[in-house]
Motif scaffolding. Structure first.
Motif, PDB file in Angstrom:
ATOM      1  N   VAL A  49       0.861  -1.171   0.000  1.00  0.00           N
ATOM      2  CA  VAL A  49       0.000   0.000   0.000  1.00  0.00           C
ATOM      3  C   VAL A  49       0.899   1.224   0.000  1.00  0.00           C
ATOM      4  O   VAL A  49       1.752   1.369   0.870  1.00  0.00           O
ATOM      5  CB  VAL A  49      -0.916   0.010   1.250  1.00  0.00           C
ATOM      6  N   ASP A  50       0.683   2.101  -0.984  1.00  0.00           N
ATOM      7  CA  ASP A  50       1.545   3.282  -1.014  1.00  0.00           C
ATOM      8  C   ASP A  50       1.085   4.310   0.014  1.00  0.00           C
ATOM      9  O   ASP A  50      -0.046   4.294   0.483  1.00  0.00           O
ATOM     10  CB  ASP A  50       1.641   3.865  -2.430  1.00  0.00           C
ATOM     11  N   ALA A  51       1.964   5.216   0.371  1.00  0.00           N
ATOM     12  CA  ALA A  51       1.716   6.158   1.459  1.00  0.00           C
ATOM     13  C   ALA A  51       0.576   7.117   1.130  1.00  0.00           C
ATOM     14  O   ALA A  51      -0.219   7.471   2.012  1.00  0.00           O
ATOM     15  CB  ALA A  51       2.992   6.950   1.763  1.00  0.00           C
ATOM     16  N   THR A  52       0.457   7.529  -0.121  1.00  0.00           N
ATOM     17  CA  THR A  52      -0.605   8.467  -0.515  1.00  0.00           C
ATOM     18  C   THR A  52      -1.976   7.827  -0.347  1.00  0.00           C
ATOM     19  O   THR A  52      -2.901   8.436   0.188  1.00  0.00           O
ATOM     20  CB  THR A  52      -0.419   8.908  -1.981  1.00  0.00           C
ATOM     21  N   THR A  53      -2.122   6.582  -0.796  1.00  0.00           N
ATOM     22  CA  THR A  53      -3.399   5.876  -0.674  1.00  0.00           C
ATOM     23  C   THR A  53      -3.744   5.670   0.795  1.00  0.00           C
ATOM     24  O   THR A  53      -4.890   5.862   1.207  1.00  0.00           O
ATOM     25  CB  THR A  53      -3.334   4.518  -1.392  1.00  0.00           C
ATOM     26  N   ALA A  54      -2.759   5.292   1.596  1.00  0.00           N
ATOM     27  CA  ALA A  54      -2.991   5.061   3.018  1.00  0.00           C
ATOM     28  C   ALA A  54      -3.423   6.344   3.716  1.00  0.00           C
ATOM     29  O   ALA A  54      -4.350   6.337   4.533  1.00  0.00           O
ATOM     30  CB  ALA A  54      -1.740   4.495   3.681  1.00  0.00           C
ATOM     31  N   LYS A  55      -2.767   7.465   3.392  1.00  0.00           N
ATOM     32  CA  LYS A  55      -3.125   8.741   4.016  1.00  0.00           C
ATOM     33  C   LYS A  55      -4.535   9.171   3.602  1.00  0.00           C
ATOM     34  O   LYS A  55      -5.315   9.643   4.413  1.00  0.00           O
ATOM     35  CB  LYS A  55      -2.119   9.825   3.640  1.00  0.00           C
ATOM     36  N   SER A  56      -4.848   8.994   2.323  1.00  0.00           N
ATOM     37  CA  SER A  56      -6.171   9.362   1.821  1.00  0.00           C
ATOM     38  C   SER A  56      -7.244   8.506   2.482  1.00  0.00           C
ATOM     39  O   SER A  56      -8.296   9.015   2.889  1.00  0.00           O
ATOM     40  CB  SER A  56      -6.222   9.188   0.300  1.00  0.00           C
ATOM     41  N   THR A  57      -6.989   7.224   2.588  1.00  0.00           N
ATOM     42  CA  THR A  57      -7.939   6.311   3.211  1.00  0.00           C
ATOM     43  C   THR A  57      -8.119   6.655   4.677  1.00  0.00           C
ATOM     44  O   THR A  57      -9.243   6.687   5.188  1.00  0.00           O
ATOM     45  CB  THR A  57      -7.457   4.859   3.056  1.00  0.00           C
ATOM     46  N   GLN A  58      -7.020   6.924   5.370  1.00  0.00           N
ATOM     47  CA  GLN A  58      -7.104   7.279   6.793  1.00  0.00           C
ATOM     48  C   GLN A  58      -7.852   8.599   6.966  1.00  0.00           C
ATOM     49  O   GLN A  58      -8.631   8.746   7.907  1.00  0.00           O
ATOM     50  CB  GLN A  58      -5.706   7.369   7.413  1.00  0.00           C
ATOM     51  N   ALA A  59      -7.673   9.536   6.059  1.00  0.00           N
ATOM     52  CA  ALA A  59      -8.391  10.805   6.138  1.00  0.00           C
ATOM     53  C   ALA A  59      -9.896  10.575   5.991  1.00  0.00           C
ATOM     54  O   ALA A  59     -10.705  11.193   6.696  1.00  0.00           O
ATOM     55  CB  ALA A  59      -7.893  11.765   5.064  1.00  0.00           C
ATOM     56  N   ASP A  60     -10.281   9.670   5.068  1.00  0.00           N
ATOM     57  CA  ASP A  60     -11.697   9.343   4.905  1.00  0.00           C
ATOM     58  C   ASP A  60     -12.266   8.724   6.184  1.00  0.00           C
ATOM     59  O   ASP A  60     -13.360   9.072   6.612  1.00  0.00           O
ATOM     60  CB  ASP A  60     -11.907   8.365   3.734  1.00  0.00           C
ATOM     61  N   VAL A  61     -11.528   7.812   6.759  1.00  0.00           N
ATOM     62  CA  VAL A  61     -11.968   7.158   7.995  1.00  0.00           C
ATOM     63  C   VAL A  61     -12.072   8.185   9.125  1.00  0.00           C
ATOM     64  O   VAL A  61     -13.054   8.208   9.873  1.00  0.00           O
ATOM     65  CB  VAL A  61     -11.022   5.996   8.377  1.00  0.00           C
ATOM     66  N   ASP A  62     -11.079   9.065   9.244  1.00  0.00           N
ATOM     67  CA  ASP A  62     -11.093  10.092  10.293  1.00  0.00           C
ATOM     68  C   ASP A  62     -12.285  11.036  10.127  1.00  0.00           C
ATOM     69  O   ASP A  62     -12.949  11.398  11.104  1.00  0.00           O
ATOM     70  CB  ASP A  62      -9.793  10.900  10.289  1.00  0.00           C
ATOM     71  N   LYS A  63     -12.557  11.420   8.893  1.00  0.00           N
ATOM     72  CA  LYS A  63     -13.672  12.320   8.620  1.00  0.00           C
ATOM     73  C   LYS A  63     -14.994  11.637   8.991  1.00  0.00           C
ATOM     74  O   LYS A  63     -15.867  12.243   9.606  1.00  0.00           O
ATOM     75  CB  LYS A  63     -13.676  12.705   7.140  1.00  0.00           C
ATOM     76  N   THR A  64     -15.120  10.376   8.647  1.00  0.00           N
ATOM     77  CA  THR A  64     -16.349   9.642   8.958  1.00  0.00           C
ATOM     78  C   THR A  64     -16.496   9.462  10.463  1.00  0.00           C
ATOM     79  O   THR A  64     -17.594   9.574  11.007  1.00  0.00           O
ATOM     80  CB  THR A  64     -16.364   8.286   8.232  1.00  0.00           C
ATOM     81  N   GLN A  65     -15.384   9.204  11.166  1.00  0.00           N
ATOM     82  CA  GLN A  65     -15.450   9.074  12.633  1.00  0.00           C
ATOM     83  C   GLN A  65     -15.882  10.395  13.268  1.00  0.00           C
ATOM     84  O   GLN A  65     -16.653  10.396  14.220  1.00  0.00           O
ATOM     85  CB  GLN A  65     -14.095   8.639  13.195  1.00  0.00           C
ATOM     86  N   ALA A  66     -15.404  11.509  12.736  1.00  0.00           N
ATOM     87  CA  ALA A  66     -15.812  12.814  13.253  1.00  0.00           C
ATOM     88  C   ALA A  66     -17.315  13.018  13.040  1.00  0.00           C
ATOM     89  O   ALA A  66     -18.018  13.544  13.909  1.00  0.00           O
ATOM     90  CB  ALA A  66     -15.024  13.927  12.579  1.00  0.00           C
ATOM     91  N   LEU A  67     -17.800  12.579  11.890  1.00  0.00           N
ATOM     92  CA  LEU A  67     -19.230  12.671  11.603  1.00  0.00           C
ATOM     93  C   LEU A  67     -20.028  11.831  12.593  1.00  0.00           C
ATOM     94  O   LEU A  67     -21.069  12.265  13.093  1.00  0.00           O
ATOM     95  CB  LEU A  67     -19.515  12.226  10.168  1.00  0.00           C
ATOM     96  N   VAL A  68     -19.544  10.639  12.882  1.00  0.00           N
ATOM     97  CA  VAL A  68     -20.230   9.771  13.852  1.00  0.00           C
ATOM     98  C   VAL A  68     -20.299  10.465  15.213  1.00  0.00           C
ATOM     99  O   VAL A  68     -21.348  10.473  15.865  1.00  0.00           O
ATOM    100  CB  VAL A  68     -19.514   8.400  13.972  1.00  0.00           C
ATOM    101  N   GLU A  69     -19.219  11.058  15.644  1.00  0.00           N
ATOM    102  CA  GLU A  69     -19.195  11.748  16.941  1.00  0.00           C
ATOM    103  C   GLU A  69     -20.141  12.943  16.953  1.00  0.00           C
ATOM    104  O   GLU A  69     -20.845  13.180  17.932  1.00  0.00           O
ATOM    105  CB  GLU A  69     -17.772  12.172  17.316  1.00  0.00           C
ATOM    106  N   ALA A  70     -20.186  13.689  15.867  1.00  0.00           N
ATOM    107  CA  ALA A  70     -21.086  14.833  15.783  1.00  0.00           C
ATOM    108  C   ALA A  70     -22.545  14.369  15.829  1.00  0.00           C
ATOM    109  O   ALA A  70     -23.378  14.972  16.511  1.00  0.00           O
ATOM    110  CB  ALA A  70     -20.828  15.625  14.509  1.00  0.00           C
TER     111      ALA A  70
END
Length: 187
Positions: free
Chosen positions: A1-22
């Protein structure tokens, strides 16, 4: 897994987790509003009876007045009592309507919380699928794909459930409004 894909995927997960908390915070606030708001629906029957009794009293006194057995002051007091009873009933029905609206908002907030949680799980499963495909593990990719489909199905069912609840709440609000109009003699 390249670093760009991993960072993008983690950003999506983080954004969704923030939405869940909100959404969780919004759900708690809506539930608190429902719990703290005084539901006067139990009082409606007694208030309707009071309106009916006051209307009956006014009708009786009107007949008595015509026959010379009651004064204009008696009529005025009976009319004021009827107006007061109708006002109390109207206020109680408005309170019930407001409580129904708060309940509907709480249901929506709860549904959005569930939806956000499902979207988070979908994003996580998509990440697992992408990682499995990139490492050549087709079995894990298929498992993740099945998980995604199951979660998308659950998301669709959640949406249907919310719509059904909204319809039920709307019908209840219409019923309460109809009762108000009947009680106030407008229907």
């Amino acid at each position: 897994v390249d670093a760009t894909t991993a960072k993008s995927t983690q950003a999506d997960v983080d954004k969704t987790q923030a939405l869940v908390e909100a959404q969780r915070a919004a759900t708690l606030a809506a539930q608190l509003a429902v719990a703290t708001y005084g539901d006067q629906s139990k009082q409606l029957d007694s208030l309707r009876a009071a309106v009916s009794a006051a209307a009956g009293r006014l009708e009786f006194l009107t007949k008595q007045y015509i026959q010379g057995r009651a004064s204009a002051d008696d009529l005025k007091k009976a009319d004021d009592a009827l107006a007061l009873a109708k006002g109390k009933l109207r206020d109680a029905i408005n309170d019930v309507s407001a409580a129904l609206n708060r309940q509907l908002e709480a249901m929506r907030a709860e549904a959005k919380l569930v939806e956000a949680a499902l979207k988070l799980q979908i994003a996580q499963a998509e990440t697992r699928k992408r990682e499995a495909l990139e490492t050549g593990n087709l079995t894990k990719a298929r498992q993740a794909d099945l998980e995604i489909r199951r979660l998308e199905n659950a998301l669709s069912q959640q949406s249907v459930k919310l719509k059904e609840n909204e319809v039920d709440a709307t019908l209840e609000a219409i019923r309460v409004e109809e009762q108000e109009l009947i009680a106030l003699g407008k229907l």
